[in-house]
Write an enzyme that holds these catalytic residues in place. Structure first.
Site: not given
Ligand code: FE
Ligand code: ZN
Length: 248
Positions: A56, A58, A60-61, A113, A132, A170
């Site tokens: 996805h 985001h 942090d991805h 998400h 996530d 995570h």
């Molecule tokens: Fe994440």
């Molecule tokens: Zn995420």
């Protein structure tokens, strides 16, 4: 032949993954939470990075996509939404197949998400990378999608074989366990939560998990059991809302 997964912790609580197709020696990075950490993993393993597989958009991805591609020349595969922050070489969605040497990943749409979130399932090796969407004893927050959409996504993952290994993005398991214990008195959950608290106290990782373990103890997958007064999607929505308000 099969696959080998190299897992590494990065940022505050993310897991990064390199997965190698053993037959060809080609490797893929599942997301790029931190470009330096991904490139260090490539160096440590000595693997040849051919692909980034984004789950996805985001940061942090997908935030490390550009730097990892610049350093390795790999191709970037992901859902269309990733183009919000970085270009893609190939856009994929539900039912598409991504080849890494002899390994095939089937794309499962697991929106909720984020609207376009996807997971990558390798049926032969009973392995799924879920970003996530599903966590050990938890699930992703509904930043963009609805409870009904996320319930549909989790139901697809729950339909995979029980012995499927689930790699989530995570380490949230201890806090997920505290919430789970507040809504579910099942003995199997209590046993698992105790194991998780002990593992975290020793500094151990609690990821990966399995579909079977999550079906047995994850309060989000068990929502219809916990709230039989509601429809399954509404039950999920109620448990998700309780988690959003949980101060544990
Ligand atoms: Fe994440
Ligand atoms: Zn995420």
């Amino acid at each position: 032949m099969s696959i080998t997964v190299h897992q590494f912790a990065c940022l505050d609580d993310n897991y990064g993954y390199l997965v190698r197709d053993d037959a060809s020696g080609l490797a893929a990075a599942i997301d790029t939470p931190d470009a330096d950490a991904v490139l260090k993993a490539v160096k440590d393993t000595g693997w040849r990075l051919a692909l980034i597989l984004n789950t996805h958009w985001h940061p942090d991805h997908a935030g490390g996509n550009a730097a990892v591609k610049a350093a390795t020349g790999c191709e970037i595969v992901g859902p269309q939404e990733v183009t919000r922050i970085a270009p893609l070489d190939r856009q994929v969605g539900e039912g598409d197949e991504v080849k890494l040497g002899e390994t095939l990943f089937r794309v499962i749409d697991t929106g909720g998400h984020t609207l376009g979130h996807i997971s990558y399932y390798d049926a032969k090796d009973r392995t799924v990378f879920v970003g996530d969407t599903l966590f050990a004893l938890g699930c992703g927050r509904l930043f963009e999608g609805t409870a009904a959409q996320m319930w549909g996504s989790l139901s697809k993952l729950a339909a995979l074989p029980d012995d499927t290994t689930v790699y989530c993005a995570h380490e949230y398991t201890a806090s997920n366990a505290r919430f789970a214990l507040s809504v579910d008195q099942a003995p199997a959950l209590k046993t698992r939560a105790d194991q998780i608290f002990a593992a975290r106290a020793r500094g151990e990782w609690t990821v990966p998990t399995t579909i079977g373990a999550e079906k047995a103890t994850n309060p989000f997958l068990r929502a219809p059991v916990l709230r039989p007064d509601l429809s399954p999607a509404e039950a999920f929505g109620a448990v998700r809302a309780a988690k959003d308000d949980f101060k544990g």
